[in-house]
Design an enzyme around this catalytic site. Structure first.
Site, PDB file in Angstrom:
ATOM      1  N   LYS A   7     -19.886  46.851   2.781  1.00 20.23           N
ATOM      2  CA  LYS A   7     -19.649  48.118   2.084  1.00 20.23           C
ATOM      3  C   LYS A   7     -19.926  47.896   0.604  1.00 20.23           C
ATOM      4  CE  LYS A   7     -18.213  52.377   2.829  1.00 20.23           C
ATOM      5  NZ  LYS A   7     -18.351  53.245   4.007  1.00 20.23           N
ATOM      6  N   ASP A  56     -22.061  57.269   1.536  1.00 17.95           N
ATOM      7  CA  ASP A  56     -20.615  57.435   1.755  1.00 17.95           C
ATOM      8  C   ASP A  56     -20.190  58.489   0.730  1.00 17.95           C
ATOM      9  OD1 ASP A  56     -18.183  56.072   3.237  1.00 17.95           O
ATOM     10  OD2 ASP A  56     -17.508  56.307   1.183  1.00 17.95           O
ATOM     11  N   ASN A  68     -20.196  65.715   3.484  1.00 17.56           N
ATOM     12  CA  ASN A  68     -21.072  65.498   4.643  1.00 17.56           C
ATOM     13  C   ASN A  68     -20.293  65.461   5.963  1.00 17.56           C
ATOM     14  OD1 ASN A  68     -22.133  63.035   6.532  1.00 17.56           O
ATOM     15  ND2 ASN A  68     -23.809  64.329   5.834  1.00 17.56           N
TER      16      ASN A  68
HETATM   17  P1  NAP Z   1     -18.744  63.341   0.555  1.00 20.38           P
HETATM   18  O1  NAP Z   1     -19.905  64.043   1.157  1.00 20.38           O
HETATM   19  O2  NAP Z   1     -18.855  62.816  -0.812  1.00 20.38           O
HETATM   20  O3  NAP Z   1     -17.488  64.309   0.671  1.00 20.38           O
HETATM   21  C1  NAP Z   1     -16.212  63.854   0.361  1.00 20.38           C
HETATM   22  C2  NAP Z   1     -15.242  65.007   0.463  1.00 20.38           C
HETATM   23  O4  NAP Z   1     -13.920  64.491   0.366  1.00 20.38           O
HETATM   24  C3  NAP Z   1     -15.399  66.001  -0.664  1.00 20.38           C
HETATM   25  O5  NAP Z   1     -15.035  67.272  -0.223  1.00 20.38           O
HETATM   26  C4  NAP Z   1     -14.404  65.485  -1.692  1.00 20.38           C
HETATM   27  O6  NAP Z   1     -13.915  66.477  -2.583  1.00 20.38           O
HETATM   28  C5  NAP Z   1     -13.284  64.993  -0.812  1.00 20.38           C
HETATM   29  N1  NAP Z   1     -12.561  63.904  -1.488  1.00 20.38           N
HETATM   30  C6  NAP Z   1     -13.079  62.754  -1.971  1.00 20.38           C
HETATM   31  N2  NAP Z   1     -12.143  62.026  -2.573  1.00 20.38           N
HETATM   32  C7  NAP Z   1     -11.017  62.743  -2.484  1.00 20.38           C
HETATM   33  C8  NAP Z   1      -9.706  62.535  -2.918  1.00 20.38           C
HETATM   34  N3  NAP Z   1      -9.362  61.422  -3.607  1.00 20.38           N
HETATM   35  N4  NAP Z   1      -8.781  63.478  -2.618  1.00 20.38           N
HETATM   36  C9  NAP Z   1      -9.118  64.594  -1.933  1.00 20.38           C
HETATM   37  N5  NAP Z   1     -10.360  64.854  -1.516  1.00 20.38           N
HETATM   38  C10 NAP Z   1     -11.296  63.936  -1.777  1.00 20.38           C
HETATM   39  O7  NAP Z   1     -18.330  62.069   1.474  1.00 20.38           O
HETATM   40  P2  NAP Z   1     -18.431  61.924   3.051  1.00 20.38           P
HETATM   41  O8  NAP Z   1     -19.664  61.156   3.343  1.00 20.38           O
HETATM   42  O9  NAP Z   1     -18.192  63.214   3.710  1.00 20.38           O
HETATM   43  O10 NAP Z   1     -17.203  60.941   3.350  1.00 20.38           O
HETATM   44  C11 NAP Z   1     -15.900  61.408   3.658  1.00 20.38           C
HETATM   45  C12 NAP Z   1     -15.109  60.310   4.365  1.00 20.38           C
HETATM   46  O11 NAP Z   1     -15.795  59.933   5.570  1.00 20.38           O
HETATM   47  C13 NAP Z   1     -14.927  59.022   3.578  1.00 20.38           C
HETATM   48  O12 NAP Z   1     -13.682  58.451   3.931  1.00 20.38           O
HETATM   49  C14 NAP Z   1     -16.040  58.132   4.113  1.00 20.38           C
HETATM   50  O13 NAP Z   1     -15.768  56.755   3.932  1.00 20.38           O
HETATM   51  C15 NAP Z   1     -16.010  58.521   5.580  1.00 20.38           C
HETATM   52  N6  NAP Z   1     -17.223  58.227   6.348  1.00 20.38           N
HETATM   53  C16 NAP Z   1     -18.428  58.744   5.968  1.00 20.38           C
HETATM   54  C17 NAP Z   1     -19.539  58.474   6.747  1.00 20.38           C
HETATM   55  C18 NAP Z   1     -20.886  59.083   6.429  1.00 20.38           C
HETATM   56  O14 NAP Z   1     -21.807  58.919   7.237  1.00 20.38           O
HETATM   57  N7  NAP Z   1     -21.062  59.780   5.331  1.00 20.38           N
HETATM   58  C19 NAP Z   1     -19.435  57.662   7.882  1.00 20.38           C
HETATM   59  C20 NAP Z   1     -18.190  57.162   8.251  1.00 20.38           C
HETATM   60  C21 NAP Z   1     -17.094  57.464   7.480  1.00 20.38           C
HETATM   61  P3  NAP Z   1     -14.406  66.481  -4.130  1.00 20.38           P
HETATM   62  O15 NAP Z   1     -15.769  67.073  -4.087  1.00 20.38           O
HETATM   63  O16 NAP Z   1     -13.394  67.319  -4.800  1.00 20.38           O
HETATM   64  O17 NAP Z   1     -14.391  65.064  -4.602  1.00 20.38           O
END
Ligand code: NAP
Length: 448
Positions: free
Chosen positions: A128, A168, A243
């Site tokens: 990571k 991520d 996402n």
């Molecule tokens: P993203 O597109 O950047 O979206 C993140 C979302 O979570 C946004 O709505 C953001 O709101 C919110 N968020 C972030 N930090 C926060 C906090 N401290 N408190 C409250 N809300 C928060 O990211 P993502 O890819 O969807 O990832 C979301 C989660 O899924 C993470 O835990 C990541 O590790 C996990 N994940 C992602 C993938 C992938 O393929 N992308 C795969 C496995 C797991 P704001 O805009 O206000 O910051």
């Protein structure tokens, strides 16, 4: 759950040599809690410091990321890549850009990733990376210069056979594109397999953007099926609006659920009629705006609640898809009181240990992130396969593979939990099934 006596010194050592990293401690503690049953049945897994080695990253890289903002000022951020375990294949795991990023958070994510990747059954190790860079409010030019500077150092450590990052939090298709462009320029190689989550025009895979959210919903569907229940007709709440959240909402809607709430870090929206996904995508993916803008544009009975907890909204399916420790024990009690039947973690470790205990005590179907959100990395592995064979598959073909992989992960977790005397305990099943695959491979490779 308590930690087996044999494993307590291992946890104590992890805590003392990784001081000030509470998320990493939390992730290790949760896995060690599950491993008591493994060492009771197979004491040899405690030999040769195998478990100690699994808790120690193979390599941790920290670097300076200087870049110039739009006003000509030099900014400095810190970059990280933790190459946790390569027993199963090249390190594989996303890159996170968020001001909260530090070494402990990247280590917790890399540790979880190792077991998650093992659960997919695919040949990928765990890693990571990320930076404390805050992309919010930055121009496209600033994002590009930051990504280029980040990759200028990272390119020494990655490669299709070495370490393959993806997106991520804060890193989506745009950022992956800028990083891939810089990698290509620095190395003078079109090495498509060095990054996944690429755009469809230059080596990306169909369904990768959708994969984490879709996969998490498939996992919940499989859990419900064990109780002869369905997603169709149920009320759901999905935290986040990035996402993972967007494509969780999309698949839930396709399967007949009504999603009444989603959020960002400032607040949540609540709409009894169900979220308008087209508008949500427009606001978040095109305009890169806030969830409050959705409420303003949508008007009518939709409510935007600044602050507060999305988990106060009554729902039968809850899918936390924002960030770690966003759903507390108190939130879990509220959800249970309001009749939640299934919880699937789209995010990594979004439920606190107290929340997990509350769901399990109430008999709620609960899927930990390392199993439920593995569809993203599994489809990244499919992207690597397509890049290696210079092929590209259709959306339908790729989604069918994703669905089969998620069913496989569900069944592996369920069967493992059953064989260790804890039917329905997906935490135990995921931790043990992931551990056994990594541990067997490490043993075969000798002490390295
Ligand atoms: P993203 O597109 O950047 O979206 C993140 C979302 O979570 C946004 O709505 C953001 O709101 C919110 N968020 C972030 N930090 C926060 C906090 N401290 N408190 C409250 N809300 C928060 O990211 P993502 O890819 O969807 O990832 C979301 C989660 O899924 C993470 O835990 C990541 O590790 C996990 N994940 C992602 C993938 C992938 O393929 N992308 C795969 C496995 C797991 P704001 O805009 O206000 O910051």
């Amino acid at each position: 759950m308590n930690i087996d006596e044999k494993l307590q010194p291992i946890l104590a050592a992890v805590l003392s040599r990784n001081a000030g990293e509470p998320e990493f401690h939390q992730a290790v503690r949760e896995v060690l809690e599950s491993l008591g049953r493994v060492v009771a049945k197979h004491p040899d897994y405690a030999d040769d410091a195998l478990i100690e080695r699994i808790c120690e990253p193979e390599r941790q890289i920290i670097f300076r990321v200087p870049w110039v903002d739009d006003r000509g000022r030099v900014q400095i951020n810190r970059g990280f890549r933790v190459q946790f375990n390569s027993a199963l294949g090249p390190y594989k795991g996303g890159i996170r850009f968020h001001p909260s990023v530090n070494l402990g958070i990247i280590k917790f994510l890399g540790f979880e990733q190792t077991f998650k990747n093992a659960l997919t059954g695919m040949p990928i190790g765990g890693g990571k990376g990320g930076s404390d860079f805050n992309p919010r409010g930055r121009s496209d030019g600033e994002i590009m210069r930051f990504c280029q500077s980040f990759m200028t150092e990272l390119h020494r450590h990655v490669g299709e056979h070495t370490d393959v990052p993806a997106g991520d939090i804060g890193v989506g298709g745009r950022e992956v594109g800028y990083m891939f462009g810089q990698y290509k320029r620095l190395t003078n190689r079109y090495e498509a397999g060095v990054l996944t989550g690429k755009g469809l025009t230059y080596g990306g895979s169909q369904a990768r953007r959708e994969a984490t959210g879709y996969g998490a919903v498939y996992f919940v569907e499989s859990m419900l099926a064990t109780r002869k229940q369905k997603i169709d007709g149920r009320r759901a709440a999905v935290s986040g609006s990035g996402n993972v959240a967007i494509y969780t909402i999309e698949k839930l809607q396709q399967l007949g659920a009504r999603i009444v709430a989603c959020s960002d870090s400032n607040g949540y929206i609540y709409d009894e009629r169900g979220i308008d996904l087209g508008l949500l995508k427009e606001v978040k993916e095109v305009r890169r705006a806030r969830i409050s803008d959705y409420a303003e544009l949508k008007g009518g009975p939709v409510r935007y609640i600044e602050g507060g907890s999305i988990w106060d909204v009554p729902c039968e399916i809850a899918m936390p898809s924002a960030t770690q420790n966003e759903l507390t024990g108190k939130d879990a009690m509220t959800l249970v009181k309001n009749g939640v039947v299934a919880v699937g973690e789209g995010a990594n470790m979004p439920c606190t240990p107290e929340a997990v205990r509350a769901f399990q005590a109430a008999g709620v179907l609960y899927a930990p992130g390392k199993a439920a959100n593995a569809g993203g990395v599994a489809t990244s592995a499919l992207e690597m396969q397509q890049n290696a064979s210079r092929d590209s598959w259709t959306f339908e073909q790729t989604e069918a593979r994703l669905a089969a992989i998620m069913r496989g992960i569900h069944d592996r977790c369920a069967q493992t939990a059953e064989s260790y005397g804890a039917p329905g305990d997906y935490v135990l099943g995921a931790n043990i099934a992931g551990f056994v695959r990594v541990a067997e491979s490490m043993r075969a490779l000798g002490v390295i």
